[in-house]
Each structure stands twice: as structure tokens, then as C-alpha cells.
Motif scaffolding. Structure first.
Motif, PDB file in Angstrom:
ATOM      1  N   THR A 102       0.859  -1.179   0.000  1.00 21.21           N
ATOM      2  CA  THR A 102       0.000   0.000   0.000  1.00 21.21           C
ATOM      3  C   THR A 102       0.897   1.231   0.000  1.00 21.21           C
ATOM      4  O   THR A 102       2.107   1.137   0.233  1.00 21.21           O
ATOM      5  N   VAL A 103       0.307   2.394  -0.226  1.00 23.87           N
ATOM      6  CA  VAL A 103       1.084   3.637  -0.222  1.00 23.87           C
ATOM      7  C   VAL A 103       1.718   3.848   1.151  1.00 23.87           C
ATOM      8  O   VAL A 103       2.886   4.216   1.259  1.00 23.87           O
ATOM      9  N   GLU A 104       0.973   3.591   2.221  1.00 25.25           N
ATOM     10  CA  GLU A 104       1.491   3.791   3.573  1.00 25.25           C
ATOM     11  C   GLU A 104       2.633   2.827   3.878  1.00 25.25           C
ATOM     12  O   GLU A 104       3.634   3.201   4.473  1.00 25.25           O
ATOM     13  N   GLU A 105       2.496   1.572   3.473  1.00 20.88           N
ATOM     14  CA  GLU A 105       3.581   0.602   3.676  1.00 20.88           C
ATOM     15  C   GLU A 105       4.815   1.022   2.891  1.00 20.88           C
ATOM     16  O   GLU A 105       5.939   0.979   3.411  1.00 20.88           O
ATOM     17  N   SER A 144       4.273   7.270  -8.803  1.00 20.12           N
ATOM     18  CA  SER A 144       3.921   8.680  -8.625  1.00 20.12           C
ATOM     19  C   SER A 144       4.364   9.186  -7.256  1.00 20.12           C
ATOM     20  O   SER A 144       4.930  10.282  -7.139  1.00 20.12           O
ATOM     21  N   TYR A 145       4.097   8.401  -6.228  1.00 20.13           N
ATOM     22  CA  TYR A 145       4.505   8.801  -4.874  1.00 20.13           C
ATOM     23  C   TYR A 145       6.014   8.804  -4.733  1.00 20.13           C
ATOM     24  O   TYR A 145       6.588   9.683  -4.092  1.00 20.13           O
ATOM     25  N   LEU A 146       6.681   7.816  -5.316  1.00 24.44           N
ATOM     26  CA  LEU A 146       8.132   7.739  -5.221  1.00 24.44           C
ATOM     27  C   LEU A 146       8.790   8.967  -5.861  1.00 24.44           C
ATOM     28  O   LEU A 146       9.769   9.498  -5.333  1.00 24.44           O
ATOM     29  N   ALA A 147       8.227   9.441  -6.965  1.00 27.64           N
ATOM     30  CA  ALA A 147       8.752  10.635  -7.629  1.00 27.64           C
ATOM     31  C   ALA A 147       8.653  11.861  -6.720  1.00 27.64           C
ATOM     32  O   ALA A 147       9.471  12.778  -6.803  1.00 27.64           O
ATOM     33  N   LYS A 148       7.666  11.872  -5.829  1.00 29.90           N
ATOM     34  CA  LYS A 148       7.504  12.975  -4.875  1.00 29.90           C
ATOM     35  C   LYS A 148       8.395  12.776  -3.649  1.00 29.90           C
ATOM     36  O   LYS A 148       8.997  13.728  -3.143  1.00 29.90           O
ATOM     37  N   TRP A 149       8.492  11.529  -3.175  1.00 31.11           N
ATOM     38  CA  TRP A 149       9.206  11.247  -1.923  1.00 31.11           C
ATOM     39  C   TRP A 149      10.717  11.390  -2.034  1.00 31.11           C
ATOM     40  O   TRP A 149      11.350  11.938  -1.134  1.00 31.11           O
ATOM     41  N   LEU A 150      11.310  10.854  -3.081  1.00 29.18           N
ATOM     42  CA  LEU A 150      12.769  10.813  -3.155  1.00 29.18           C
ATOM     43  C   LEU A 150      13.421  12.194  -3.057  1.00 29.18           C
ATOM     44  O   LEU A 150      14.400  12.341  -2.330  1.00 29.18           O
ATOM     45  N   PRO A 151      12.923  13.230  -3.741  1.00 27.78           N
ATOM     46  CA  PRO A 151      13.542  14.553  -3.556  1.00 27.78           C
ATOM     47  C   PRO A 151      13.356  15.116  -2.145  1.00 27.78           C
ATOM     48  O   PRO A 151      14.124  15.972  -1.717  1.00 27.78           O
ATOM     49  N   GLU A 152      12.351  14.633  -1.413  1.00 22.83           N
ATOM     50  CA  GLU A 152      12.109  15.098  -0.044  1.00 22.83           C
ATOM     51  C   GLU A 152      13.138  14.543   0.939  1.00 22.83           C
ATOM     52  O   GLU A 152      13.295  15.084   2.029  1.00 22.83           O
TER      53      GLU A 152
END
Length: 193
Positions: A102-105, A144-152
Motif C-alpha cells: 500500500t502507499v502507507e507501507e 507517482s509517490y516515489l517521484a515525490k518522496w525521493l527529492p524530499e
């Protein structure tokens, strides 16, 4: 063997000893009243919510499709280094597979994985996120989430979609910064202060 004198000396020493009449069994019944420690743990659990140190959010993100290419580099990363990452020329030191999460996991796993990479000095890793081709809407959610998370994540220096033999657009190469131990080692080797 013990001699008769030794046995008599032993019995003389043990003459005041009395047999324990209680059965030799452990007490397994649950105590009826709560202990002070138990009450304190209950109170702490209610009063202090667990603080999540993970900065990655699961807010809405820009949707990506299975064929979109992920590519990002932090300012200061040399073009030659990024080119080698993009071409998959660095040895892959670790893998994280997010399939069926899941996204949370995935959020928890990515945060922990990148921190572990820094801790253990792993620099070039791959994260398998899948293409999302089976999704009816055609959106690659984890990608999509990974593209947002990695730069963070501050330890992430750069990332790029993988070459076909490493998963293509369903995986991403990630370049992780050096840990303090490796920085010190480089200073010692190259004589920098």
C-alpha cells in the motif's frame, strides 16, 4: 565416593534445615489487580501519541503512467556522475521491492531503506515500484509517490528510471549520499582537512 566421616559431617551441618512444604510449581495465575507499572504504561499510551519521524507524506501527487521516466538530481551532483547513474553503470548495492504494498507501507519502507543505505554506506541502489500497467486507470500509483518522496529525502542525491534489464520504467536507480564515516575515510585518503 564420600567417606563415612564426610557423610556424618554433612548430616551434622544440615540438622537444622527444614523441608519446604510448598509444591515446587511456578505461579501461573494472572494477577487480578493492575500493577503501578501497568497503569503508567496505559496512561502514557493514551497521553503521548507516537511521533512519526518520517517526513514523507501520502498527500495527493501528480499521477504518472507506466511509461513516464523518473529523473531528478540535486544541485551540485556532477553531470558525469548522473550520466553513469542514468545508464546503470554503478553496481547495485541493494534493492527494495515495493510490489503489492500500500502507499502507507511503501512510505515507511522507502524512508527506512534510504536511512539504512546511509547507515551502511550503500551509495547506488534500486527501488522496484512497478509500472502500474494492470491498474484500470493506467496510473502508476507507487511510482507517482516515489517521484515525490525521493527529492524530499535529504540523503538522496539523484535518481533515474532504470535500464530495461533492471526493471525499466518499473524501477528507479537511486544515488545516496556518503555517510560521515565514508566522508572521513575519503579525507584521510586524499589528504583533505
Amino acid at each position: 565416593m564420600t567417606s563415612k566421616d564426610e557423610r556424618l559431617a554433612f548430616l551434622e551441618e544440615m540438622k537444622d534445615v527444614k523441608r519446604i512444604r510448598k509444591p515446587n510449581r511456578a505461579e501461573v495465575s494472572v494477577p487480578k489487580e493492575l500493577t503501578p507499572g501497568h497503569l503508567e504504561r496505559q496512561r502514557a499510551a493514551v497521553e503521548k501519541p507516537v511521533r512519526d519521524l518520517n517526513p514523507l507524506t501520502s498527500d495527493m501527487v501528480e499521477p504518472l503512467t507506466s511509461h513516464d521516466i523518473l529523473s531528478w538530481q540535486r544541485p551540485g551532483v556532477q553531470h558525469g556522475v548522473f550520466r553513469k547513474l542514468r545508464l546503470g553503470q554503478y553496481p547495485i548495492e541493494a534493492r527494495l521491492d515495493l510490489h503489492r504494498m500500500t502507499v502507507e507501507e511503501a512510505r515507511r519502507e522507502v524512508f527506512g531503506f534510504i536511512n539504512d543505505c546511509v547507515h551502511y554506506g550503500l551509495r547506488s541502489v534500486v527501488i522496484l515500484h512497478g509500472k502500474g500497467e494492470r491498474n484500470p486507470d493506467g496510473i502508476a500509483q507507487l511510482k507517482s509517490y516515489l517521484a515525490k518522496w525521493l527529492p524530499e529525502l535529504e540523503p538522496v542525491l539523484a535518481f533515474h528510471s532504470a535500464r530495461k534489464h533492471h526493471g525499466g520504467t518499473g524501477a528507479v536507480y537511486v544515488m545516496v549520499r556518503k555517510n560521515d564515516r565514508e566522508k572521513q575515510h575519503n579525507r584521510e585518503i586524499h589528504g583533505a582537512r
